[in-house]
Write a protein that holds these residues in place. Sequence first.
Motif, PDB file in Angstrom:
ATOM      1  N   UNK A  71       5.842  -0.158   0.449  1.00 55.42           N
ATOM      2  CA  UNK A  71       5.130   0.082   1.367  1.00 55.42           C
ATOM      3  C   UNK A  71       3.985   1.228   1.256  1.00 55.42           C
ATOM      4  N   UNK A  72       4.323   2.144   0.438  1.00 50.65           N
ATOM      5  CA  UNK A  72       3.318   3.258   0.009  1.00 50.65           C
ATOM      6  C   UNK A  72       2.096   2.609  -0.671  1.00 50.65           C
ATOM      7  N   UNK A  73       2.626   1.898  -1.504  1.00 48.26           N
ATOM      8  CA  UNK A  73       1.586   0.995  -2.419  1.00 48.26           C
ATOM      9  C   UNK A  73       0.591   0.291  -1.456  1.00 48.26           C
TER      10      UNK A  73
ATOM     11  N   UNK B 280      -7.565   3.291  -1.858  1.00 46.59           N
ATOM     12  CA  UNK B 280      -7.326   4.572  -2.394  1.00 46.59           C
ATOM     13  C   UNK B 280      -6.866   4.590  -3.809  1.00 46.59           C
ATOM     14  N   UNK B 281      -7.547   5.221  -4.664  1.00 44.70           N
ATOM     15  CA  UNK B 281      -6.662   5.319  -6.220  1.00 44.70           C
ATOM     16  C   UNK B 281      -6.487   6.500  -6.462  1.00 44.70           C
ATOM     17  N   UNK B 282      -5.337   6.622  -7.279  1.00 41.01           N
ATOM     18  CA  UNK B 282      -4.931   8.092  -7.889  1.00 41.01           C
ATOM     19  C   UNK B 282      -6.139   8.644  -8.611  1.00 41.01           C
TER      20      UNK B 282
ATOM     21  N   UNK C 210      -1.948   2.690   0.156  1.00 41.01           N
ATOM     22  CA  UNK C 210      -2.930   2.897  -0.786  1.00 41.01           C
ATOM     23  C   UNK C 210      -4.034   1.733  -0.922  1.00 41.01           C
ATOM     24  N   UNK C 211      -3.404   0.424  -1.156  1.00 40.75           N
ATOM     25  CA  UNK C 211      -4.260  -0.674  -1.309  1.00 40.75           C
ATOM     26  C   UNK C 211      -5.228  -0.847  -0.064  1.00 40.75           C
ATOM     27  N   UNK C 212      -4.574  -0.941   1.211  1.00 35.40           N
ATOM     28  CA  UNK C 212      -5.382  -0.850   2.423  1.00 35.40           C
ATOM     29  C   UNK C 212      -6.358  -0.181   2.470  1.00 35.40           C
TER      30      UNK C 212
END
Length: 184
Positions: A13-15, A23-25, A18-20
């Motif tokens: 869910x967290x990933x 966002x990238x680290x 980030x995808x939606x």
Amino acid sequence: MGGRPRPERLMQAFRNVLDECNLVDLGYEGPRYTWCNRRYEHGVVSERLDSYVANHSWRTCFPSSRVVHGFTAYSDHLPIILIPSSSHNRYQQKLFRFEAMWVEDDECGDVISRCWNGATDNRPMDSFIDRLRICSRGLEAWNKMKFGHVEKQIIKARESLQRLQHADPSSISREELMQAQNNL
């Protein structure tokens, strides 16, 4: 390193978020882990709990940004510091830092009074800023005469603590870490 595994559905869910949001680290410099349970002899658990993420637009605006995992003497969390651009800080004047140890010395109050009362001006705000500047310079000069090169000692103690925090947590003892923290 160590610890309970996280539930896969929560991680997914967290990933997904980030995808939606695209966002990238941003990665990091410094120690691998940002948290440690400090059980060095038995059951040490270290994790990278904290990170900065950004979208493409932000990364375009701040292409030379850096994330640094700092160090700490007493917390179980390392600070993470975002440095948006190193080019803007190149010629920045050194900041004045009031040292807590100064107030334990009887001369500190005299230095502040002498510097503060020595600056006078008719413009209240300019006078205040001038007094702060004169006071900070006076305290820095007094510090060098009274205490010598404390900054060098602090840097050396900080580097020692950083070396320990960069090391594998299972390879250091609690006593080593406590000594490095106390030296700082």
